[in-house]
Design an enzyme around this catalytic site. Structure first.
Site: not given
Lengths: 98, 220
Positions: B85, B194, B196
């Site tokens: 990002c 993303h 994570e």
């Protein structure tokens, strides 16, 4: 001597401009039906000290190349004004807002 | 492995990255952007967020943080660098990856689960994936439209440097549906999604772990 560099950053012609398209849509909604195209960019005022207009121009070009514009998608144009000819000084203008 | 998770003013996915990596048994430390050495680390993560408030252009100011010189040396050494990002935006602004992330074509901020096709599985970042695999990762951005001149796009394609493409709907207008690319040496990956945020079943998915596990298997 103090100079004011007025730096116009614009998207290259070949680059799509979603922001300009959204503005165009807004203008159409407002009734400005004759608007054909809108391109949005950035306007940056830089006040700086330099020994000559050429030096001020060189510095403004350098900072535009390295930070103010992204050469992949943007072009820029610098207009130089000697500060004593500029309408407002940076101090009285409260951080460059004219 | 010992990871550095870089933190710029305005970074916000740093703790999530630390959580995901520690959950996989790795060491991960948040590293402030004023650090000037990364020699003690085996991998560097540039997390998502809004470094410097996205002022001027996303990632444009972060690129001049002191840690970036160390990051360039780190990348040149061949160790893995992963930007997600805003991290992807910073890597592009810094010239470690080509192109730029523009305002989404829709002008909307998109925050949604997104399917991605894994374009190759012989890279350091995708080795844990199956050929032809579709993974689902969250996206959350307003400026993720990947743009590069046609010859750069051709170079990326010819060299197999597109690792992820949007599958199904293209959420941001990225050229050629590009979601993630690597540098010529293959050790610097930038992607808009993303991983994570898909690293624990509690979050609704664990596909992000394919990327972390790939890195650990390849470079660990």
């Amino acid at each position: 001597m103090q100079y004011k560099a007025e730096i116009h950053v614009t998207l290259k012609r070949t680059v799509n401009d979603p922001q300009g398209l959204a503005i165009r849509g807004g203008l159409h909604s407002l009734g400005f039906e004759t608007v054909e195209s809108v391109r949005a960019g950035k306007f940056i005022e830089v006040w700086l000290e330099a020994d000559s207009a050429q030096e001020a121009q060189r510095l403004a070009d350098d900072m535009s190349d390295r930070l103010l514009a992204n050469p992949v998608i943007e072009d820029y144009r610098v207009e130089l004004v000697a500060a004593d000819q500029a309408r407002t000084s940076p101090r009285s203008a409260g951080g460059g807002v004219t | 492995m010992r990871f550095a998770v870089l933190v710029f003013p305005g970074t916000w996915s740093d703790w999530d990255c630390v959580y995901a990596l520690e959950d996989l048994g790795q060491t991960a430390e948040r590293v402030w952007h004023r650090e000037t050495a990364l020699d003690d680390y085996d991998g560097v993560i540039l997390p998502g967020g809004f470094s410097y408030g996205d002022h001027l252009r996303c990632g444009a100011i972060a690129r001049f943080s002191p840690v970036m010189s160390a990051l360039e040396r780190f990348a040149a050494s061949g160790k893995p660098v992963f930007g997600s990002c805003n991290g992807f935006q910073i890597l592009c602004e810094a010239g470690l990856l080509p192109g730029v992330l523009q305002r989404n074509a829709s002008m909307q901020f998109r925050c949604q689960p997104q399917q991605l096709s894994v374009e190759r599985v012989d890279s350091g970042f995708t080795g844990a994936c199956e050929p032809g695999q579709i993974v689902q990762l969250p996206i959350s951005h307003g400026e993720g439209q990947y743009f590069a001149p046609p010859q750069v796009l051709d170079e990326l394609e010819d060299a197999g440097r597109v690792l992820f493409r949007y599958h199904g709907e293209n959420p941001n207008g990225s050229l050629r549906d590009i979601a993630g690319i690597v540098n010529p040496a293959g050790n610097v990956l930038g992607m808009m999604p993303h991983p994570e945020r898909a690293s624990d079943a509690l979050l609704g998915g664990t596909d992000g772990n394919y990327i972390w596990r790939s890195i650990i298997e390849h470079w660990g």
